[in-house]
Structure formats: C-alpha cells, structure tokens
Design a protein around this motif. Structure first.
Motif, PDB file in Angstrom:
ATOM      1  N   LYS A 112       0.820  -1.214   0.000  1.00  0.00           N
ATOM      2  CA  LYS A 112       0.000   0.000   0.000  1.00  0.00           C
ATOM      3  C   LYS A 112       0.855   1.266   0.000  1.00  0.00           C
ATOM      4  CE  LYS A 112      -3.849  -2.284   2.355  1.00  0.00           C
ATOM      5  NZ  LYS A 112      -4.769  -2.272   3.511  1.00  0.00           N
ATOM      6  N   SER A 113       1.820   1.340  -0.911  1.00  0.00           N
ATOM      7  CA  SER A 113       2.631   2.547  -1.079  1.00  0.00           C
ATOM      8  C   SER A 113       2.054   3.352  -2.232  1.00  0.00           C
ATOM      9  CB  SER A 113       4.089   2.195  -1.379  1.00  0.00           C
ATOM     10  OG  SER A 113       4.656   1.446  -0.330  1.00  0.00           O
ATOM     11  N   SER A 114       1.815   4.627  -2.025  1.00  0.00           N
ATOM     12  CA  SER A 114       1.270   5.448  -3.110  1.00  0.00           C
ATOM     13  C   SER A 114       2.303   5.703  -4.192  1.00  0.00           C
ATOM     14  CB  SER A 114       0.754   6.782  -2.567  1.00  0.00           C
ATOM     15  OG  SER A 114       1.820   7.561  -2.062  1.00  0.00           O
ATOM     16  N   GLY A 115       3.583   5.659  -3.824  1.00  0.00           N
ATOM     17  CA  GLY A 115       4.651   5.884  -4.789  1.00  0.00           C
ATOM     18  C   GLY A 115       5.391   4.605  -5.107  1.00  0.00           C
ATOM     19  N   ILE A 116       6.469   4.330  -4.359  1.00  0.00           N
ATOM     20  CA  ILE A 116       7.367   3.211  -4.633  1.00  0.00           C
ATOM     21  C   ILE A 116       7.482   2.348  -3.386  1.00  0.00           C
ATOM     22  CG2 ILE A 116       9.708   2.573  -5.340  1.00  0.00           C
ATOM     23  CD1 ILE A 116       9.925   5.340  -6.654  1.00  0.00           C
ATOM     24  N   GLY A 117       7.474   1.040  -3.588  1.00  0.00           N
ATOM     25  CA  GLY A 117       7.661   0.142  -2.456  1.00  0.00           C
ATOM     26  C   GLY A 117       9.088   0.148  -1.962  1.00  0.00           C
ATOM     27  N   LEU A 118      10.041  -0.160  -2.854  1.00  0.00           N
ATOM     28  CA  LEU A 118      11.462  -0.180  -2.514  1.00  0.00           C
ATOM     29  C   LEU A 118      12.232   0.598  -3.574  1.00  0.00           C
ATOM     30  CD1 LEU A 118      13.927  -1.222  -0.911  1.00  0.00           C
ATOM     31  CD2 LEU A 118      13.845  -3.300  -2.307  1.00  0.00           C
ATOM     32  N   LEU A 119      12.941   1.637  -3.143  1.00  0.00           N
ATOM     33  CA  LEU A 119      13.721   2.489  -4.036  1.00  0.00           C
ATOM     34  C   LEU A 119      15.190   2.398  -3.656  1.00  0.00           C
ATOM     35  CD1 LEU A 119      14.144   4.745  -6.152  1.00  0.00           C
ATOM     36  CD2 LEU A 119      13.505   6.404  -4.374  1.00  0.00           C
ATOM     37  N   GLY A 120      16.034   2.012  -4.643  1.00  0.00           N
ATOM     38  CA  GLY A 120      17.466   1.982  -4.421  1.00  0.00           C
ATOM     39  C   GLY A 120      18.167   2.950  -5.353  1.00  0.00           C
ATOM     40  N   ARG A 121      19.137   3.699  -4.819  1.00  0.00           N
ATOM     41  CA  ARG A 121      19.937   4.618  -5.628  1.00  0.00           C
ATOM     42  C   ARG A 121      21.401   4.428  -5.281  1.00  0.00           C
ATOM     43  NH1 ARG A 121      16.672  10.346  -5.022  1.00  0.00           N
ATOM     44  NH2 ARG A 121      14.938   9.879  -6.418  1.00  0.00           N
ATOM     45  N   GLY A 122      22.125   3.729  -6.155  1.00  0.00           N
ATOM     46  CA  GLY A 122      23.550   3.541  -5.942  1.00  0.00           C
ATOM     47  C   GLY A 122      23.881   2.724  -4.713  1.00  0.00           C
ATOM     48  N   TYR A 123      22.951   1.920  -4.220  1.00  0.00           N
ATOM     49  CA  TYR A 123      23.135   1.202  -2.961  1.00  0.00           C
ATOM     50  C   TYR A 123      23.454  -0.264  -3.226  1.00  0.00           C
ATOM     51  CZ  TYR A 123      22.618   1.648   2.105  1.00  0.00           C
ATOM     52  OH  TYR A 123      22.868   1.763   3.458  1.00  0.00           O
ATOM     53  N   MET A 124      23.777  -1.005  -2.177  1.00  0.00           N
ATOM     54  CA  MET A 124      23.882  -2.457  -2.231  1.00  0.00           C
ATOM     55  C   MET A 124      22.729  -3.043  -1.421  1.00  0.00           C
ATOM     56  SD  MET A 124      27.914  -3.527  -2.063  1.00  0.00           S
ATOM     57  CE  MET A 124      28.233  -2.815  -0.451  1.00  0.00           C
ATOM     58  N   ILE A 125      21.948  -3.899  -2.034  1.00  0.00           N
ATOM     59  CA  ILE A 125      20.799  -4.498  -1.361  1.00  0.00           C
ATOM     60  C   ILE A 125      20.799  -6.003  -1.597  1.00  0.00           C
ATOM     61  CG2 ILE A 125      18.277  -4.625  -1.255  1.00  0.00           C
ATOM     62  CD1 ILE A 125      18.133  -1.727  -2.086  1.00  0.00           C
ATOM     63  N   GLU A 126      20.613  -6.738  -0.521  1.00  0.00           N
ATOM     64  CA  GLU A 126      20.320  -8.166  -0.599  1.00  0.00           C
ATOM     65  C   GLU A 126      18.908  -8.358  -0.055  1.00  0.00           C
ATOM     66  OE1 GLU A 126      21.646 -12.475   1.340  1.00  0.00           O
ATOM     67  OE2 GLU A 126      22.837 -10.673   1.721  1.00  0.00           O
ATOM     68  N   ALA A 127      18.013  -8.857  -0.901  1.00  0.00           N
ATOM     69  CA  ALA A 127      16.610  -8.977  -0.519  1.00  0.00           C
ATOM     70  C   ALA A 127      16.142 -10.405  -0.772  1.00  0.00           C
ATOM     71  CB  ALA A 127      15.760  -7.993  -1.319  1.00  0.00           C
ATOM     72  N   TYR A 128      15.575 -11.033   0.260  1.00  0.00           N
ATOM     73  CA  TYR A 128      15.047 -12.384   0.083  1.00  0.00           C
ATOM     74  C   TYR A 128      13.809 -12.587   0.958  1.00  0.00           C
ATOM     75  CZ  TYR A 128      17.596 -13.507   4.440  1.00  0.00           C
ATOM     76  OH  TYR A 128      18.072 -13.527   5.731  1.00  0.00           O
ATOM     77  N   ASN A 129      12.901 -13.420   0.440  1.00  0.00           N
ATOM     78  CA  ASN A 129      11.667 -13.761   1.155  1.00  0.00           C
ATOM     79  C   ASN A 129      10.812 -12.532   1.464  1.00  0.00           C
ATOM     80  OD1 ASN A 129      12.428 -16.414   1.118  1.00  0.00           O
ATOM     81  ND2 ASN A 129      12.908 -16.564   3.300  1.00  0.00           N
ATOM     82  N   ASN A 130      10.688 -11.612   0.516  1.00  0.00           N
ATOM     83  CA  ASN A 130       9.871 -10.422   0.720  1.00  0.00           C
ATOM     84  C   ASN A 130       8.684 -10.413  -0.236  1.00  0.00           C
ATOM     85  OD1 ASN A 130      11.825  -8.973   2.580  1.00  0.00           O
ATOM     86  ND2 ASN A 130      13.107  -9.220   0.772  1.00  0.00           N
ATOM     87  N   ILE A 131       7.612  -9.742   0.195  1.00  0.00           N
ATOM     88  CA  ILE A 131       6.440  -9.528  -0.650  1.00  0.00           C
ATOM     89  C   ILE A 131       6.241  -8.031  -0.786  1.00  0.00           C
ATOM     90  CG2 ILE A 131       3.951  -9.809  -0.884  1.00  0.00           C
ATOM     91  CD1 ILE A 131       4.202 -12.391   0.731  1.00  0.00           C
ATOM     92  N   ILE A 132       6.205  -7.548  -2.012  1.00  0.00           N
ATOM     93  CA  ILE A 132       5.976  -6.118  -2.281  1.00  0.00           C
ATOM     94  C   ILE A 132       4.751  -6.022  -3.175  1.00  0.00           C
ATOM     95  CG2 ILE A 132       6.976  -3.977  -3.148  1.00  0.00           C
ATOM     96  CD1 ILE A 132       9.736  -5.145  -2.638  1.00  0.00           C
ATOM     97  N   SER A 133       3.729  -5.312  -2.709  1.00  0.00           N
ATOM     98  CA  SER A 133       2.453  -5.333  -3.417  1.00  0.00           C
ATOM     99  C   SER A 133       1.722  -4.001  -3.292  1.00  0.00           C
ATOM    100  CB  SER A 133       1.560  -6.454  -2.862  1.00  0.00           C
ATOM    101  OG  SER A 133       1.263  -6.235  -1.487  1.00  0.00           O
ATOM    102  N   ASP A 134       0.784  -3.782  -4.224  1.00  0.00           N
ATOM    103  CA  ASP A 134      -0.172  -2.681  -4.152  1.00  0.00           C
ATOM    104  C   ASP A 134       0.516  -1.317  -4.081  1.00  0.00           C
ATOM    105  OD1 ASP A 134      -2.643  -1.549  -4.197  1.00  0.00           O
ATOM    106  OD2 ASP A 134      -3.284  -2.251  -2.226  1.00  0.00           O
ATOM    107  N   CYS A 135       1.346  -1.015  -5.096  1.00  0.00           N
ATOM    108  CA  CYS A 135       2.086   0.248  -5.139  1.00  0.00           C
ATOM    109  C   CYS A 135       1.592   1.100  -6.307  1.00  0.00           C
ATOM    110  CB  CYS A 135       3.579  -0.004  -5.295  1.00  0.00           C
ATOM    111  SG  CYS A 135       4.298  -0.984  -3.954  1.00  0.00           S
ATOM    112  N   GLY A 136       1.539   2.413  -6.103  1.00  0.00           N
ATOM    113  CA  GLY A 136       0.988   3.314  -7.104  1.00  0.00           C
ATOM    114  C   GLY A 136       1.890   3.562  -8.286  1.00  0.00           C
TER     115      GLY A 136
END
Length: 490
Positions: free
Chosen positions: A306-330
């Motif tokens: 339920k994010s009106s904009g972005i669920g996950l935003l990365g800019r020049g970063y290092m991200i390790e993401a596992y077992n996540n649910i991202i849903s219902d974003c504008g």
C-alpha cells in the motif's frame, strides 16, 4: 483708580493667554483624533510566534485537559489586522481563546504596532481512551495581508513513546533518536509515535526489537543518516510494524499516510527482518548521499504494501533482498536507479494497485538518474533468482541504461510478465506471461495454488532454506517468497 485699571488689564491678559493655550491644545487633539491610525499593509507581513509547535506532553498526568499559551507578536511600526482560525473547527479536540474571547474563528483581529496578543489553547482528551487517535493534531492558521502562517498543535491521545521533531534541516523537521556513538533500543512495551523524522545520526545505531509497532504522522518517517545503522529484529510471530498514525478504518485507504524509511550509506549493514511496512509514500529508500562506505541493506521476510509511490527504491546502494512480498504500489514496486549492486532471491512482486491506474512497470532498472538538467551515473549490476514479477500491466519489467556507466542484469528461474524478452539481459529458465495463480494476491493471500506454474520451478539455494513463513523449502523450491500462505493478514 489707575491701580484698579492695571489689575483688570493684567487679569484679562492672563485669562486670554490661557484661553490661547487651551485653544491650541484643542486644535492638536482634534488633528490627532482626525488623523488615520497607521496600518502596516505590506505583503511581506510575518507574525512572530513564541512557539512554532504547541505540544501537549502532560496529558497523562492530567485529568482531562491542559491549557497552554501562545504569544503572537507584531514586529512592525504599524498595526496589523489578521484572521485567526482553528483548522478543525468545531470538530477539533482543541479549543482556543484569543485575548479573552473563546471561539474557533476570529476576523480582523488587531495587533497594535510593536505589540502582542495572547492565545490560550486547550485540549480535551480522556487519557487512555482507546478510541482516541494515538496522536491528536490540528493547525492554527493566521492570515495577514494575504500571507498565511501556521502553528501546529499536538497532543498525545494514548499512552505511547512520542518522538516529536525539535530541529529542522531545510523543510525536514526531525529529532535525533540515536546520536553519535549511541546505541538506542526500542522495546516492545508500548507503541512509538513519530512526528517529523526520527533520525539515526552518524555512528549511531537504532535497534528495534520484535513486536514493536511504530506509527508515523503525516510526512514523517525514519531517517538513517550516513554512517548510521538500523537493525529491525522482527520475527514471524512478532513482526515490527511501520504504519501511519491514523488507525481509523477510513484512513486505511490513504496510501500516503507517512513519508518513508530513508537509509543512507554506512560502515555496518542495515538489517530489516520480519517487518510490515504499509501506507507510506515510499516504503524504503536506500541511497548513497556522497560515496559508498561498504555496507548494504539486508531486507528479509518483510511485506511492503500500500505505497502510493514506490515500495522499494534503491539509488547507488547495495541491497540483498530475500523472502519479501511487495504489493499494491501506485508507481514502481521496486525501482533501482543510479547504479548499485542488487541481489534478489525468492521475492514475490505482485502489483495490482487498488486505488487507481498505474502506468509504470512494477520493476525498473537504471544506471543513471536525472535531476533537472543534471545526470547522475553509477555502475549497475543486478541478479534476480526465484522471483515472481507480476501485476496489472502488460509489461511489468523495464530498464534503461547509458554507455557511460556499466550495466549488467540477470534473471534466472523467475516468473515474469513482460511483452518482450530483452536481448540485453541474460536470462534462463524464465516463465513468461503466465498467471502465477496465487490464492488471492489482491487481498494479501500469496500462496501459490496447486496448479501454479511457480510450483517446483525454482532453483534450490542452500543459503535460503526457509520460506517467509518458516517452512522448509524442497528441492526444487517454489518460485516466490512462500511455499504456502499462513501469515497473518494486516
């Protein structure tokens, strides 16, 4: 006889002299009375306030009400006329008294030159009344020569830890909750309510224990400044919940109740495990402000929804993401811009925006980012294995890159909704344009049905033996965050 005449003359001269003075004084008085009082009418008029925010922080030691005083000063050489109103009107928890007169709206209030008026503000709350909002807020509006100024009113409606901004950088109000060298722990004894941004400063660390519930007021958030560190230690049974402070049912349809969790570069990994992040403009924004410092964000077993904009935003970063649910974003569910190094394993991106139409793909990659006429570049690399990328658009995956910076991306064992297969990307064992056949993704039920094409279609990754719910993954595993849905609906 001559003596008498001289005395009479002296008396008459004295009386006429006094009459002249009296006449002169009368003329001056009349001229002053007829002259119009000077009024300052400049469009640059700005009142001065004794406080920018009136915060009632003693509600729980009071029976039902507290009164505070606001001093409003006219700094100009002329009088000011202004309108004063309480934004909430008669429905507000607050009441005001302007120079002895009660009401919710006042017109043509005069503050004489170089003078002040007093406004007395009262809040009426029954402490610990459960149907009262956690944070009660309203605004005092002042309109002077067409210029509006505001003073915020805050009161705590229920017992909680209240973090109220006491500083400002630019337009961002904030309060430091973990200063330089400090290790702050938020425990699960009562809720946390944030007004403004709660800031983890350089070399500071904030640890949030399992079960904590964090409510953020409009436009506020959590900011881990460069050099700071965040550890969110939720569990499957006791997740850490981030949400807006308006808990009424009506506000659950407001997908921008608060701003974001904002994470900058540091020397120690930021970790968010078993969290629920909902109703924010941006769920998480992880970006490098100056230069990478070697850390990464490890995001696991977390639901961003339920994010009106972005669920996950990365800019020049290092991200390790596992077992996540991202849903219902504008807009984007996941946007990875301006380079970075990203690794996504066993995530479910399922984006049917329930509040309107969406024109952007759910997932987007780029090695640059434009701000006005300035282009920021950084090398980009991404690896996606065992992910579901699906939603309401015909094309739920997109990317752009420029040759001035490196760009590489690979997708393996992913179910992907996309109108074309991108030849620039190396992909293998992809399932294209098939419905993942989840239980009911639009209602937060993401278990793959028995007939789902995700079943047994993944690549076994020994470093991730458990799914989001704690179930052991078979070999081969199901694509996505879970083998079956057993999580609590939020």
């Amino acid at each position: 006889m001559r003596y008498i005449i001289l005395n009479i003359s002296a008396v008459l001269e004295y009386r006429y002299r006094n009459i002249g003075w009296i006449c002169l004084l009368c003329m001056v008085f009349c001229l002053s009375a007829c002259q119009k009082q000077q009024v300052y009418e400049g469009s640059d008029a700005r009142l001065r306030f004794s406080e920018e925010t009136i915060c009632f922080d003693t509600i729980f030691t009071s029976v039902s009400s507290v009164t505070q005083r606001l001093v409003v000063t006219n700094p100009y050489a002329g009088d000011l006329y202004l309108n004063i109103s309480l934004a909430g009107g008669g429905q507000s928890y607050f009441s005001i008294n302007v120079d002895g007169l009660p009401g919710t709206s006042f017109s043509k209030v005069c503050i004489p030159a170089k003078d002040s008026i007093f406004i007395f503000i009262k809040v009426n709350i029954l402490p610990n009344q459960q149907d009262t909002p956690l944070l009660v807020a309203d605004t005092l509006r002042f309109l002077t020569n067409g210029v509006e100024q505001r003073v915020e009113l805050l009161a705590f409606g229920q017992d909680a830890h209240f973090i109220v901004a006491d500083s400002r950088v630019g337009n961002i109000p904030y309060k430091i909750v973990a200063g330089e060298g400090e290790h702050t722990v938020w425990t699960n004894d009562k809720p946390y309510v944030i007004y403004g941004f709660a800031v983890v400063d350089s070399v500071g660390k904030l640890e949030i224990e399992k079960g904590c519930r964090i409510y953020v007021h409009h436009d506020g958030g959590l900011w881990v400044y460069k050099g700071g560190c965040l550890k969110v230690k939720g569990t499957k049974d006791e997740p850490v919940v981030f949400q807006g402070d308006r808990t009424e049912e009506f506000f659950q349809k407001d997908y921008a109740q608060w701003n974001r969790i904002w994470i900058n570069e540091g020397t120690e990994d930021n970790e968010i495990n078993h969290a629920i992040i909902k109703n924010a403009f941006i769920g998480i924004q992880a970006e490098v402000l100056d230069a990478p410092m070697g850390n990464k964000l490890v995001l696991s077993n977390t639901s961003i929804q339920k994010s009106s904009g972005i669920g996950l935003l990365g800019r020049g970063y290092m991200i390790e993401a596992y077992n996540n649910i991202i849903s219902d974003c504008g807009q984007y569910a996941v946007a990875l811009l301006q380079g970075g190094d990203y690794h996504f394993y066993h995530n479910t991106i399922f984006n049917y925006y329930s509040m309107g139409k969406r024109s952007t793909p759910s997932v987007f990659f780029s090695n640059f980012y434009d701000v006005g006429n300035v282009r920021y570049l950084a090398d980009f690399s991404a690896e996606w294995v065992n992910n579901v990328l699906f939603g309401s658009q015909e094309r739920e995956f997109g990317y752009q890159f420029v040759p001035e910076a490196a760009f590489s991306a690979s997708l393996h064992h992913c179910l992907l909704r996309c109108d074309t297969l991108f030849p620039d990307l190396f992909g293998s064992d992809l399932i294209l344009n098939k419905d993942p056949l989840l239980e009911d993704g639009r209602k937060g039920k993401f278990a793959p049905l028995d007939e789902s094409p995700c079943k047994g279609a993944g690549k076994y990754l020994p470093q991730y033996p458990l799914d989001m719910t704690g179930d052991v993954r078979p070999d081969p595993p199901t694509i996505g965050a879970i083998e079956k849905w057993v999580g609590e609906e939020e």
